[in-house]
Design a protein around this motif. Structure first.
Motif, short mmCIF file in Angstrom:
data_model
loop_
_atom_site.label_atom_id
_atom_site.label_comp_id
_atom_site.label_asym_id
_atom_site.label_seq_id
_atom_site.Cartn_x
_atom_site.Cartn_y
_atom_site.Cartn_z
N ALA A 131 35.71 37.74 53.22
CA ALA A 131 35.21 38.69 52.23
C ALA A 131 36.35 39.29 51.42
O ALA A 131 36.24 39.44 50.20
N MET A 132 37.45 39.61 52.08
CA MET A 132 38.59 40.18 51.37
C MET A 132 39.21 39.15 50.43
O MET A 132 39.59 39.47 49.31
N THR A 133 39.30 37.91 50.88
CA THR A 133 39.88 36.85 50.06
C THR A 133 39.01 36.58 48.84
O THR A 133 39.51 36.48 47.72
N VAL A 134 37.72 36.48 49.04
CA VAL A 134 36.80 36.22 47.93
C VAL A 134 36.83 37.35 46.92
O VAL A 134 36.84 37.13 45.72
N SER A 135 36.85 38.59 47.40
CA SER A 135 36.84 39.72 46.48
C SER A 135 38.13 39.79 45.67
O SER A 135 38.14 40.30 44.56
N ALA A 136 39.21 39.26 46.20
CA ALA A 136 40.49 39.28 45.50
C ALA A 136 40.59 38.19 44.44
O ALA A 136 41.47 38.21 43.60
N CYS A 137 39.69 37.23 44.44
CA CYS A 137 39.75 36.09 43.53
C CYS A 137 38.97 36.31 42.24
O CYS A 137 38.83 35.39 41.45
N GLY A 138 38.45 37.47 42.01
CA GLY A 138 37.54 37.69 40.90
C GLY A 138 38.14 37.76 39.52
O GLY A 138 37.47 37.54 38.54
N GLY A 139 39.41 38.06 39.39
CA GLY A 139 39.99 38.21 38.06
C GLY A 139 39.86 39.63 37.56
O GLY A 139 39.36 40.52 38.24
N GLY A 140 40.26 39.85 36.33
CA GLY A 140 40.31 41.19 35.78
C GLY A 140 38.97 41.84 35.52
O GLY A 140 38.86 43.04 35.54
N ASN A 141 37.94 41.06 35.24
CA ASN A 141 36.64 41.63 34.90
C ASN A 141 35.67 41.66 36.07
O ASN A 141 34.50 41.98 35.89
N ALA A 142 36.13 41.31 37.23
CA ALA A 142 35.24 41.24 38.39
C ALA A 142 34.88 42.64 38.87
O ALA A 142 35.66 43.57 38.80
N THR A 143 33.67 42.76 39.35
CA THR A 143 33.20 44.00 39.94
C THR A 143 33.03 43.77 41.43
O THR A 143 32.45 42.77 41.84
#
Length: 63
Positions: A11-23
């Motif tokens: 979950a932490m890895t996936v959330s860090a992969c979102g880019g600048g506009n990710a929520t």
């Protein structure tokens, strides 16, 4: 415990992969929910007795 830790890491890895506009949606998990999940993992043999006791103490101590 290992499964819980692995899911947290994913979950932490996936959330860090979102880019600048990710929520990122963060949900608060109650102490009761944490204890219930831990109890289920223990009952299913996913955590050892020591891991169960250590994690339960951390949850109850708010760490």
């Amino acid at each position: 415990m290992k499964t819980l830790m692995a899911l947290t890491l994913v979950a932490m890895t996936v959330s860090a992969c979102g880019g600048g506009n990710a929520t990122t949606n963060v949900q608060a998990v109650s102490v009761g929910d944490q204890l219930a999940s831990l109890e289920k993992a223990y009952a299913e043999g996913l955590v050892t007795d020591k891991e169960y006791k250590d994690q339960r103490k951390k949850i109850l101590d708010g760490k």
